[in-house]
Design a protein around this motif. Sequence first.
Motif, PDB file in Angstrom:
ATOM      1  N   GLY A   1       8.273  -3.090   0.867  1.00 32.17           N
ATOM      2  CA  GLY A   1       7.208  -2.988   1.843  1.00 32.17           C
ATOM      3  C   GLY A   1       7.731  -3.169   3.250  1.00 32.17           C
ATOM      4  O   GLY A   1       8.927  -3.277   3.490  1.00 32.17           O
ATOM      5  N   ASP A   2       6.833  -3.192   4.202  1.00 29.80           N
ATOM      6  CA  ASP A   2       7.194  -3.352   5.598  1.00 29.80           C
ATOM      7  C   ASP A   2       7.503  -4.810   5.867  1.00 29.80           C
ATOM      8  O   ASP A   2       6.599  -5.636   5.985  1.00 29.80           O
ATOM      9  N   GLN A   3       8.802  -5.118   5.959  1.00 29.34           N
ATOM     10  CA  GLN A   3       9.212  -6.511   6.140  1.00 29.34           C
ATOM     11  C   GLN A   3       8.872  -7.037   7.526  1.00 29.34           C
ATOM     12  O   GLN A   3       8.875  -8.229   7.756  1.00 29.34           O
ATOM     13  N   GLY A   4       8.556  -6.140   8.466  1.00 26.34           N
ATOM     14  CA  GLY A   4       8.204  -6.578   9.809  1.00 26.34           C
ATOM     15  C   GLY A   4       6.721  -6.855   9.980  1.00 26.34           C
ATOM     16  O   GLY A   4       6.293  -7.406  10.984  1.00 26.34           O
ATOM     17  N   ALA A   5       5.923  -6.459   9.002  1.00 27.26           N
ATOM     18  CA  ALA A   5       4.475  -6.648   9.096  1.00 27.26           C
ATOM     19  C   ALA A   5       4.122  -8.125   8.900  1.00 27.26           C
ATOM     20  O   ALA A   5       4.748  -8.813   8.108  1.00 27.26           O
ATOM     21  N   PRO A   6       3.124  -8.604   9.630  1.00 28.15           N
ATOM     22  CA  PRO A   6       2.726  -9.999   9.431  1.00 28.15           C
ATOM     23  C   PRO A   6       2.107 -10.188   8.049  1.00 28.15           C
ATOM     24  O   PRO A   6       1.487  -9.284   7.505  1.00 28.15           O
ATOM     25  N   ALA A   7       2.306 -11.357   7.501  1.00 28.93           N
ATOM     26  CA  ALA A   7       1.729 -11.682   6.190  1.00 28.93           C
ATOM     27  C   ALA A   7       0.217 -11.747   6.311  1.00 28.93           C
ATOM     28  O   ALA A   7      -0.315 -12.248   7.299  1.00 28.93           O
ATOM     29  N   ARG A   8      -0.474 -11.216   5.300  1.00 33.12           N
ATOM     30  CA  ARG A   8      -1.931 -11.278   5.305  1.00 33.12           C
ATOM     31  C   ARG A   8      -2.382 -12.546   4.611  1.00 33.12           C
ATOM     32  O   ARG A   8      -1.873 -12.907   3.566  1.00 33.12           O
ATOM     33  N   ARG A   9      -3.316 -13.218   5.227  1.00 36.02           N
ATOM     34  CA  ARG A   9      -3.865 -14.437   4.630  1.00 36.02           C
ATOM     35  C   ARG A   9      -4.948 -14.074   3.649  1.00 36.02           C
ATOM     36  O   ARG A   9      -5.810 -13.264   3.930  1.00 36.02           O
TER      37      ARG A   9
END
Length: 135
Positions: free
Chosen positions: A4-12
Amino acid sequence: MPLGDQGAPARRGTPKYDDADIRALVDYVASLGQGPAIPNVVVSGAEVNRGPALFVWTCAACHGATGLGDGEAGRNLNPPPPNIAAASKTPMASDGYLYWTIAEGGAPLQTALPPFKKTLKPDPIWKIIIFLRGL
């Protein structure tokens, strides 16, 4: 296997515990006290885990310091070095497979991995494999 996109912020996600449950858990853990004393282990003269140093010496230039496949020397390789931190955890990556790959190199797999069977004895190869398992 794409990560996946490792730069994307984690979704809570939705919290599983409310504040009262969390407080109760924290209080419970605190009630357990200090736990047992940490033993003083003397390892003078022992060869303690050379796997990381061997990995840096033989693998990190291409695979990167953490095995993500982002090493400077691997930037222009085709195919690029794999993320061995993840690949070493797959079902296909048995100890025997990893040993064979390191010893024989990438020719059978059509990669640029050099064979290490003439430069590393079996023991250092096994130390690298043990290190890979911990990445």
